[in-house]
Design an enzyme around this catalytic site. Structure first.
Site, PDB file in Angstrom:
ATOM      1  CE  LYS A   1      -3.832   2.023   2.713  1.00 44.54           C
ATOM      2  NZ  LYS A   1      -4.654   1.886   3.942  1.00 44.54           N
TER       3      LYS A   1
ATOM      4  CB  SER B   1      -8.121   3.665   3.002  1.00 49.01           C
ATOM      5  OG  SER B   1      -7.230   3.059   3.929  1.00 49.01           O
TER       6      SER B   1
ATOM      7  CB  SER C   1      -8.222   0.660   5.793  1.00 51.92           C
ATOM      8  OG  SER C   1      -8.964   1.840   5.663  1.00 51.92           O
TER       9      SER C   1
HETATM   10  N1  GLN Z   1     -13.009   4.087   6.458  1.00 50.86           N
HETATM   11  C1  GLN Z   1     -12.478   4.498   7.700  1.00 50.86           C
HETATM   12  C2  GLN Z   1     -12.075   5.953   7.590  1.00 50.86           C
HETATM   13  O1  GLN Z   1     -12.377   6.515   6.617  1.00 50.86           O
HETATM   14  C3  GLN Z   1     -11.292   3.646   8.077  1.00 50.86           C
HETATM   15  C4  GLN Z   1     -10.103   3.914   7.259  1.00 50.86           C
HETATM   16  C5  GLN Z   1      -8.905   3.101   7.631  1.00 50.86           C
HETATM   17  O2  GLN Z   1      -9.007   2.064   8.287  1.00 50.86           O
HETATM   18  N2  GLN Z   1      -7.752   3.605   7.265  1.00 50.86           N
HETATM   19  O3  GLN Z   1     -11.490   6.528   8.452  1.00 50.86           O
END
Ligand code: GLN
Length: 485
Positions: free
Chosen positions: A78, A153, A177
């Site tokens: 990532k 994400s 995420s």
């Molecule tokens: N979707 C969640 C957010 O927008 C979690 C994102 C993540 O785990 N990085 O914060």
């Protein structure tokens, strides 16, 4: 079968027997990238040349018999993990030209284990999002249906594994995420215990919640990657000096007599009926494997989203203060003085979702509001953690859906942040409590979209998660379909 279709453990076997080489595997993966990446768009920065050179070096090591556990295996990262000499954008314009001078600890560990890096994968900007749609570099598509989001994400990593554009990948999980995109793309995703995997070189979003973990094609591969990345790191103050077991030893063991907690707060109105049916079927499978399911209660579940959306933006607003056009990356043109340069750089360099979080977080931390928001949220966070401690006194692991719905359409939730936030409703509590969680494929909807089941365990019980996940995988016999790309 093409080489890119195999798992890590299958390829290890082939390499060991001399049936193939890392060069062949890596070329096969890049052939696949050439064929499908135009549609999937999983990568921000593919690393073909260095990957082929690493593959050649891996073959030399293998020939000499001094290969590590991942020698020659193509793995994607990532784009939130720092890679020495390779651009690391975090999905943001503000880091679009940032080249880190060092490797993240996980990258160094994978390198030492012999991995070949295929490239840096797409993600929501600064990992804020559930769909990859906030990326400055465009949206990744779900390999199972290109009109849908891959989750986020870490959507690029999940899609890359699902589309066979790498053999495994790393992601990061602050509120879901890893697990949410894993579920939506039909792959395995594991978020380790907070402190299990070093965050050194992980670009910070919310430092008390962030963890790095693997995306893999099956549970055994998740154990293999965990073996390589877990462990104490003196460079990271929240990493824990707890011994790392050999995670492979938990695979293939039975779960007879285990108590599996089913939290009553997780089967809510609004959960998609096909998702619920697949997860209820998963409950039957673990019972069939000899476990007993018991109802447990996590009474503060209803506060998780609210707590998360105070704590995470508060930490983010502080972490993102460093992007000011001076130290890193992008700087806006044409400012008259320093203050204007800061303002223009941050206005132009950050996208809407990141700005929304910075504003919420700054507000929650401002004098006079701190007690009402951040302090209160931290106190409720303590209660959420205690819910899990109470639940784990009555069960060995917890089973829940990973997501309330299958992958949604591109653009469906971009205008409604609240709807977007709700897609993490079952994953966020794990990060607030600091415990580990894994999402494992548990079937498909009638339209052919993957569904995931989530297992949760107490702190540092990743072995337990892998044990039940592998028992589930073996007994469920979910057919190994591939997306039609
Ligand atoms: N979707 C969640 C957010 O927008 C979690 C994102 C993540 O785990 N990085 O914060």
């Amino acid at each position: 079968m093409e080489l890119y279709e195999f798992t890590i453990h299958e390829l290890q076997e082939k390499l060991r027997k001399g049936e193939t080489t890392s060069r062949e595997i890596t070329s096969s993966v890049f052939g696949r990238i050439d064929a499908v990446e135009k549609e999937v768009r999983a990568y921000i920065t593919p690393m073909r040349e260095t990957a082929l050179a690493e593959a050649a070096a891996a073959d030399e090591r293998l020939k000499k018999g001094d290969g590590g556990p991942l020698t020659g295996i193509p793995i994607a990262l990532k784009d939130i993990t720092c890679t020495k000499g390779v651009r690391t954008t975090c999905g943001s314009q503000i880091l679009s030209n940032f080249i880190p001078p060092y490797d993240a600890t996980v990258v160094a560990k994978l390198r030492a284990a012999g991995a070949v890096f295929t490239g840096k994968t797409n993600m929501d900007e600064f990992a804020m999002g559930s769909s990859t749609e906030t990326s400055f570099f465009g949206t990744t598509r779900n390999p199972w249906d290109l009109t849908r989001i891959p989750g986020g994400s870490s959507g690029g990593s999940a899609a890359a594994v699902a589309a066979d554009e790498c053999i495994a990948a790393l992601g990061s999980d602050t509120g879901g995420s890893i697990r949410q995109p894993a579920a939506l793309c039909g792959v395995v995703g594991l978020k380790p215990t907070y402190g299990r995997v070093s965050r050194y070189g992980l670009i910070a979003f919310a430092s008390s919640l962030d963890q790095i973990g693997p995306f893999t094609k099956d549970v055994e591969d998740a154990a293999i990657v965990m073996n390589a990345i877990a462990g104490y790191d003196p460079k990271e103050s929240t990493s824990v000096p707890e011994e790392v077991p050999d995670y492979r030893t938990f695979l293939g063991k039975d779960i007879k007599g285990w108590r599996v907690g089913i939290p009553k707060e997780y089967f809510i109105d609004g959960i998609d009926p096909e998702v619920e049916a697949a997860v209820r079927q998963a409950i039957k499978v673990v019972e069939g494997a000899g476990a007993t399911c018991v109802e447990v209660s996590l009474p503060h579940t209803k506060y998780c989203l609210a707590v998360y959306y105070v704590v995470a933006p508060a930490e983010a607003s502080s972490n993102l203060a460093r992007y000011d056009g001076v130290k890193y990356g992008f700087r806006a043109e044409g400012a008259k003085d320093l203050l204007e340069m800061y303002k223009k750089t941050r206005s132009e360099g950050f996208g809407d979702e990141v700005k929304r979080r910075i504003m919420i977080g700054t507000y929650a931390l401002s004098s006079g509001y701190y007690d009402a928001y951040y302090k209160k949220a931290s106190q409720v966070r303590g209660l959420i953690k205690r819910d899990f401690e109470t639940a784990f006194a009555a069960c060995d692991v917890i089973l829940t859906p990973t997501t309330p719905t299958p992958a949604f359409k591109l653009g469906e939730k971009t205008d409604d942040p609240m709807q977007m936030y709700l897609s993490d409703i079952f994953t966020i509590s794990t990060n607030l409590a600091g415990i580990p969680g894994i999402s494992v494929p548990c079937g498909f909807t009638a339209a052919g979209l993957p569904v995931g089941v989530q297992f949760l365990a107490g702190h540092f019980q990743e072995g337990r998660l892998l044990q039940i996940a592998s028992a589930y995988e073996k007994n469920a016999r979910i057919e190994r379909r591939r997306p039609n790309l």
